[in-house]
Design an enzyme around this catalytic site. Structure first.
Site, PDB file in Angstrom:
ATOM      1  N   CYS A  14     -27.848  -4.950  22.888  1.00 21.77           N
ATOM      2  CA  CYS A  14     -28.027  -5.772  21.685  1.00 21.77           C
ATOM      3  C   CYS A  14     -27.877  -4.898  20.439  1.00 21.77           C
ATOM      4  O   CYS A  14     -27.728  -3.679  20.523  1.00 21.77           O
ATOM      5  CB  CYS A  14     -29.393  -6.448  21.684  1.00 21.77           C
ATOM      6  SG  CYS A  14     -30.759  -5.261  21.750  1.00 21.77           S
ATOM      7  N   CYS A  17     -30.255  -2.017  20.056  1.00 20.79           N
ATOM      8  CA  CYS A  17     -29.881  -0.846  20.864  1.00 20.79           C
ATOM      9  C   CYS A  17     -28.931   0.045  20.069  1.00 20.79           C
ATOM     10  O   CYS A  17     -29.110   1.260  20.001  1.00 20.79           O
ATOM     11  CB  CYS A  17     -29.204  -1.271  22.162  1.00 20.79           C
ATOM     12  SG  CYS A  17     -30.270  -2.153  23.302  1.00 20.79           S
ATOM     13  N   CYS A  80      -4.691  36.616  36.533  1.00 21.43           N
ATOM     14  CA  CYS A  80      -5.884  37.460  36.472  1.00 21.43           C
ATOM     15  C   CYS A  80      -7.035  36.675  35.872  1.00 21.43           C
ATOM     16  O   CYS A  80      -6.880  35.516  35.468  1.00 21.43           O
ATOM     17  CB  CYS A  80      -5.614  38.718  35.655  1.00 21.43           C
ATOM     18  SG  CYS A  80      -5.180  38.361  33.931  1.00 21.43           S
ATOM     19  N   CYS A  83      -6.569  35.226  32.442  1.00 17.21           N
ATOM     20  CA  CYS A  83      -5.747  34.006  32.443  1.00 17.21           C
ATOM     21  C   CYS A  83      -6.637  32.784  32.660  1.00 17.21           C
ATOM     22  O   CYS A  83      -6.531  31.781  31.941  1.00 17.21           O
ATOM     23  CB  CYS A  83      -4.708  34.046  33.559  1.00 17.21           C
ATOM     24  SG  CYS A  83      -3.449  35.316  33.373  1.00 17.21           S
ATOM     25  N   ASP A 484     -40.074  18.744  55.485  1.00 16.79           N
ATOM     26  CA  ASP A 484     -40.611  17.428  55.815  1.00 16.79           C
ATOM     27  C   ASP A 484     -40.832  17.423  57.330  1.00 16.79           C
ATOM     28  O   ASP A 484     -40.221  18.228  58.051  1.00 16.79           O
ATOM     29  CB  ASP A 484     -39.599  16.358  55.405  1.00 16.79           C
ATOM     30  CG  ASP A 484     -40.013  14.974  55.877  1.00 16.79           C
ATOM     31  OD1 ASP A 484     -41.169  14.602  55.659  1.00 16.79           O
ATOM     32  OD2 ASP A 484     -39.172  14.291  56.482  1.00 16.79           O
ATOM     33  N   ASP A 684     -34.935  14.525  54.947  1.00 16.17           N
ATOM     34  CA  ASP A 684     -33.845  13.648  55.384  1.00 16.17           C
ATOM     35  C   ASP A 684     -33.974  12.225  54.876  1.00 16.17           C
ATOM     36  O   ASP A 684     -33.077  11.419  55.082  1.00 16.17           O
ATOM     37  CB  ASP A 684     -33.778  13.616  56.916  1.00 16.17           C
ATOM     38  CG  ASP A 684     -34.959  12.875  57.525  1.00 16.17           C
ATOM     39  OD1 ASP A 684     -36.049  12.909  56.923  1.00 16.17           O
ATOM     40  OD2 ASP A 684     -34.792  12.263  58.593  1.00 16.17           O
ATOM     41  N   ASP A 688     -37.789  11.756  50.356  1.00 17.09           N
ATOM     42  CA  ASP A 688     -37.665  13.202  50.149  1.00 17.09           C
ATOM     43  C   ASP A 688     -36.775  13.553  48.958  1.00 17.09           C
ATOM     44  O   ASP A 688     -36.757  14.702  48.517  1.00 17.09           O
ATOM     45  CB  ASP A 688     -37.077  13.878  51.405  1.00 17.09           C
ATOM     46  CG  ASP A 688     -37.994  13.747  52.605  1.00 17.09           C
ATOM     47  OD1 ASP A 688     -39.214  13.842  52.421  1.00 17.09           O
ATOM     48  OD2 ASP A 688     -37.480  13.533  53.717  1.00 17.09           O
TER      49      ASP A 688
END
Length: 793
Positions: A14, A17, A80, A83, A484, A684, A688
């Protein structure tokens, strides 16, 4: 001076914002004007040229986002470190570019930019800096181009050696008492094509560098060899008729031949550092057998759609990620996950594109295509890691920016110094040439990226995906690893941890429990049936099977009414634990889930007790022991109850346990541990992800969620805890190679330049040392390809 910026902004809904964004940008120091357009979602800002990071920070602090995009360019002509630095600088000046990383070894530029940006603008910026850029080709075309370039370099090298050898032959024969010299015209005829045809690449690249107001290796080689060639022409021109002038054609020709040799060996070695990517690319089949109404159709992979049925014959690669619909076989996933043994597959199991089907004919349903496949994501992760710039590279970049100008000044000082102290101009010039030739910064530019490419490549072959170079560099410093529990150190699926029989032997009690659980999909039922299968027990049928909601299951077996369930079922039947009370208390203290096997009729009584719990993964103890041996402390961080956490910790020898920790508090626990050293977090699950992001190094276990993999800097392709110490080990090895390479790159110049300046090194030896420095750095990095994880063979 104000520079106009066009900032794309997302999240504005809006006018208020837009007003907040405008207000936030106006507060940034150096901003002279701001205009925010809600319709186009852009902000036009006039500010100081270096204000872009502050502008982005202001937008994000106000609660909105500046969308970022990435692009990769193939860069040619770099020779190199300086470069690479110039290309980086040129791309960084393009408006909208936020971050640039140029990799000399892979000849790629990784660019992060804001809003819309025409690649042509970036390509033009590279061209104006004296180099060439293009959008990357498909892997096969890039491989073909690389092979052609290597072929051209090989022929140029062979021709240079053939022409230079007669020139250097008198020098080689002199120690044996043979004094022989080619006439001046013959030396001129041999040296000229080497200097201006085979050496033309150095002049072209040097001229581009000069036009861009910079210097590079090619400028040093062009200046040095031209000086030797020009001095030879001068000596020949002023020589008295009939005399034999002292010429230096052999120095310029041999230096060019040696530089070409070094570049050829370097190109070959660099191809080997990228072999991991090529090996992964080769796993992608180009065609598949689609099954439609029972008919097989040979189609290109690009023609497949989700949920298509694909036939995979024995020995073929799975063309896509999918689910087995029909058939049983084994899948060789060694090149994808590092899993050494074939994995059994049957209907319902997932298969990964690129894996090899074993002995059985299988039909799979397509689940992922193109860039969404596991293989494509692995390739993307490895490419991103190899393109990334390690923090230590920042030091190299700073050195390389001033390296060539400093060398030119040293060469000039050498020339003037020898001439001032009375040396002939030829001697002064030759010593200056030697300084120019040996001071090649190739090795400096290759030291870090080649080690990173080799390290990430060999890690990927063993199932360790390192997402960025910073994770690779920092992992060797880890002093504590936080694990974990469920799915990381334990299998994540319940199994029978203990069971005891009060009536009959354990076999009969287990058979009775298996009979009640037969056909059930409950995780505890599967644990019972797995235990029966492991002992080779036949599971009889029960009649009148009945599910007892919230309590367990009941059924009739050989005229006896049996039930298997929790303590509530036991109490409802009017029974007590009796002789099993002590075992029940001890097992509950371990955090186990208890199930009572009872006979309800004709005579109610307890038959046995089962304790279910998560079991340790086979490699968990070895992983903790390896970490302990390296003086790395292990910590357990879990949301599970203290009893089950304590059992796991005691079994593995982990002293520091954090149990019953809420997901939101895991990150805070990791942050607290970071105060004492560098912390790696291994997990996993979705819960976590905050902890993985909070840790210095996040390590996501294979089989985990995508959220965890995105939050982690390192992903393990299979759930083997032993890959954790392996990941830290390859990090340590790679960082050691980086330091060794930088040492050799610097030591060649630190020793070689003074030797050349004081006349102890002629241009030929300087050229040989310069070529050897680049080759030795790349070869040292390639030794990483011999690495193998301990205890995983």
């Amino acid at each position: 001076m104000s520079t106009p910026f066009d900032l794309p902004i997302s999240g504005m809904t809006c006018a208020s914002c837009a007003g907040r964004v405008e207000k936030a940008l106006a507060k940034v120091p150096g901003v002279t004007s701001v205009s925010v357009n809600l319709a186009t979602e852009h902000a036009r800002v006039a500010a100081n040229g270096d204000s872009l990071p502050l502008l982005i920070e202001a937008v994000e602090h106000a609660g909105y986002q500046v969308p970022r995009h990435t692009l990769e360019l193939a860069i040619s002509g770099m020779t190199c470190a300086s470069c690479a630095g110039r290309v980086e600088k040129a791309l960084g000046k393009v408006q909208g570019v936020e971050r640039v990383s140029v990799n000399l070894a892979s000849e790629r530029a990784h660019i992060e930019y804001l809003g819309q940006l025409d690649p042509g603008v970036l390509i033009k910026a590279v061209s104006q800096a004296g180099y060439a850029a293009s959008l990357p080709q498909n892997p096969k075309a890039a491989e073909d181009d690389q092979q052609k370039r290597l072929h051209r370099e090989r022929w140029a090298l062979v021709l240079a050696i053939v022409l230079a050898l007669p020139l250097v032959l008198p020098m080689l024969l002199e120690p044996f008492g043979l004094h022989w010299m080619l006439p001046a015209w013959a030396q001129f005829a041999l040296a000229t094509p080497v200097q201006f045809i085979l050496g033309a690449r150095f002049y072209v690249a040097a001229w581009k560098a000069v036009k861009a107001g910079a210097g590079n290796m090619d400028l040093l080689v062009a200046l040095g060899t031209s000086a030797g060639y020009g001095l030879s022409l001068y000596e020949w021109a002023i020589a008295a008729p009939g005399s034999v002038p002292h010429l230096y054609f052999e120095a310029s020709a041999v230096v060019i031949a040696l530089v070409l040799l070094g570049k050829y060996l370097e190109s070959r070695a660099k191809r080997q550092t990228a072999s991991a990517i090529r090996a992964l690319e080769a796993l992608r089949p180009e065609r598949a057998l689609r099954v439609v109404d029972g008919q097989e159709q040979d189609v290109a992979i690009s023609d497949l759609s989700l949920n298509d049925l694909v036939l995979v014959k024995p020995g073929e690669r799975f063309p896509v990620d999918g689910e087995v619909v029909e058939g049983q076989s084994h899948a060789d996933e060694a090149l994808i996950s590092g899993e050494s043994l074939p994995v059994p597959k049957q209907p319902g199991d997932k298969v990964t594109g690129g894996a090899i089907n074993g002995e059985g004919r299988m039909v799979i349903r397509t689940l992922a295509l193109g860039t969404e496949t596991v293989l494509a994501r692995i390739i993307r992760l490895v490419e991103d890691a190899q393109a990334a710039k390690a923090p230590i590279q920042k030091l190299v970049d700073k050195v390389s920016q001033i390296f060539v100008p400093v060398v030119l000044l040293i060469a000039l000082a050498t020339l003037l110094g020898w001439w001032f102290y009375g040396a002939p101009i030829e001697t002064a010039l030759i010593n200056a040439v030697a300084v120019l030739v040996i001071a090649c910064p190739c090795a400096l530019g290759l030291a870090t990226p080649t080690a990173i490419m080799a390290g990430t490549g060999v890690a990927a072959r063993h199932g360790i995906l390192i997402k960025d170079a910073e994770a690779l560099e920092r992992a060797h410093e880890v002093s504590a690893v936080v694990f974990d529990k469920t799915g990381t150190l334990t299998s994540g699926t319940p199994q029978i941890a203990h069971f005891s029989a009060l009536e009959g032997d354990e076999t009969r009690v287990l058979q009775a429990a298996g009979a009640l659980q037969r056909g059930s999909e409950h995780p505890l039922a599967k644990a019972v049936l797995d235990a029966c299968a492991a002992r080779g027990l036949d599971v009889p049928d029960v009649t009148d099977s009945q599910s007892l909601t919230g309590r367990g299951i009941a059924g009739t077996l050989q005229g006896r009414r049996l039930a298997l369930g929790n303590r509530r079922l036991l109490e409802e039947t009017g029974l007590t634990p009796g002789a099993l009370a002590e075992s029940a208390t001890a097992w509950e203290a371990e955090g186990r889930t208890l199930s009572w096997l009872i006979e309800q009729a004709p005579q109610p009584h307890v038959l046995g007790l089962f304790a279910f719990g998560d079991t340790l993964k086979s490699g968990a103890l070895s992983a903790i022991q390896q970490l302990t041996a390296r003086h790395i402390s292990s910590h357990l961080l879990t949301g599970d109850n203290r009893g089950s956490a304590r059992v796991v910790a005691q079994a593995l020898g982990i002293e520091d346990v954090h149990a019953e920790v809420l997901p939101a508090d895991k990150a805070a626990t990791v942050a607290e541990l970071k105060k004492t050293g560098v912390v790696a977090m291994v997990g996993d699950g979705i819960n976590d992800a905050p902890a993985l992001a909070a840790a210095d190094i996040g390590i996501a276990m294979g089989g985990g969620t995508d959220v965890a993999m995105h939050a982690a800097g390192i992903t393990l392709m299979r759930g083997d805890p032993r890959l954790v110490p392996a990941a830290l080990e390859i990090s340590r090895k790679t960082y050691a190679k980086i330091r060794q390479n930088l040492f050799w790159a610097f030591i060649y110049n630190v020793i070689g330049i003074p030797l050349a300046a004081f006349g102890f090194l002629n241009p030929v030896l300087a050229g040989a040392a310069m070529a050897f420095s680049s080759v030795s750095v790349v070869s040292n990095a390639l030794l990483l390809k011999l690495w193998k994880p301990k205890d995983l063979e």
